[in-house]
Design a protein around this motif. Structure first.
Motif: not given
Length: 324
Positions: A45-55
């Protein structure tokens, strides 16, 4: 007339602004995002949220909208694809599909007029007779038949059973590699069935409109006067009735092409034809909203411009008409 054209384009600016805002808000309301399709089984989940933050997907919607519009207006940057071709510019993703849709729309429009104009003339000349009733039955069926059902019927009947046409795609793989005339003929072969399908479904308006125009002109005063002066019927029909009845048809050619262009969504999807319509459906399914939003704006601009072109064409064809 030039003032009218400039005024239409100025009115287009706030219309597009409101449309872009509505489209963007709807995209934000829809559940899910394009990043979910890029997650692997081991993604946390942390990796997914990091992707959302980067986008930039974690920002408030108005911040995302301002950033999106700012990039478009200041740099001509429509963003990058998130789901279909991650990381690639939206303009490149759409630009690859646009030639196929343009070719399909032009050929569909050609077939549409080749079918609709003769049928409209025959229906008017044979008003109330068996031929007229047969053409009206055809229009009723074409009007009520879903494009998906008709497309699947044509694929089953003419592509799979009789093998007259390819069943899917926009070009054969081997022909694409060969290039030249081989690739050109393969593209034409793949265009025929989807173009005929779209044309047969789109003839209804032209047939009805042309038929009613011819019937109205046959009862007009100038036709009655010409008959009383002994003008031959064929001359009356070609120089007076048909010439005037075709003016609105020719003037609305731009609107017809725009309608065919926009209406290619389902035709391209059914025939797996790699065009903008199929791209739009795919972008919605994969939640690739940068691509979907750009396509919606493109179709909106095309619709308004086509109406303006139709108005200008009518004034050129018939100087008695002036747009205001």
């Amino acid at each position: 007339m030039w003032k009218t054209i400039a005024r239409r384009f100025l009115i287009l600016i706030p219309q597009l602004f409101v449309l872009s805002l509505i489209v963007f808000i709807i995209a934000q309301i829809m559940p899910g995002d394009a990043l979910r399709g890029r997650l692997g089984p081991d993604t946390t989940f942390e990796q997914y949220m990091a992707l959302r933050e980067a986008a930039g997907l974690n920002d408030p919607w108005y911040v995302q909208y301002a950033r999106w519009m700012g990039d478009i207006l200041l740099r001509g940057d429509f963003g990058t694809s998130l789901g279909i071709s991650p990381g690639r510019p939206v303009t490149e993703v759409i630009g690859e599909r646009m030639p196929n849709t343009v070719r399909l729309s032009l050929m569909t429009s050609l077939f549409l007029y080749m079918i609709a104009v003769p049928l409209g003339i025959l229906a008017a000349r044979k008003k109330g007779r068996i031929l007229d009733k047969t053409i009206m039955v055809y229009t009723f069926v074409a009007l009520s038949l879903p494009s998906v059902v008709f497309g699947l019927f044509n694929i089953l009947n003419f592509a799979l059973n009789r093998q007259w046409f390819p069943s899917r795609g926009s070009i054969d793989v081997l022909a694409f590699g060969a290039g030249g005339m081989v690739a050109f003929m393969s593209r034409i072969e793949h265009l025929l069935l989807p173009a005929l399908t779209g044309a047969m479904l789109g003839t209804v308006t032209v047939i009805y409109f042309l038929r009613s125009e011819i019937i109205d002109f046959e009862a007009s005063d100038f036709v009655t006067t010409a008959k009383s002066k002994g003008v031959p019927n064929n001359k009356i029909y070609t120089r007076h009735i048909l010439r005037n009845a075709l003016l609105p048809i020719a003037g609305h050619f731009g609107i017809v092409i725009a309608g065919v262009f926009v209406g290619s969504f389902f035709i391209e999807t059914v025939f797996s034809f790699s065009g903008m319509g199929e791209l739009f459906i795919t972008s919605i399914m994969r939640r690739d909203f940068p691509v979907a939003n750009t396509l919606i704006m493109f179709y909106a601009i095309m619709g308004v411009v086509s109406v303006l072109i139709a108005d200008i064409a009518i004034t050129i064809i018939d100087p008695r008409i002036r747009i205001k």
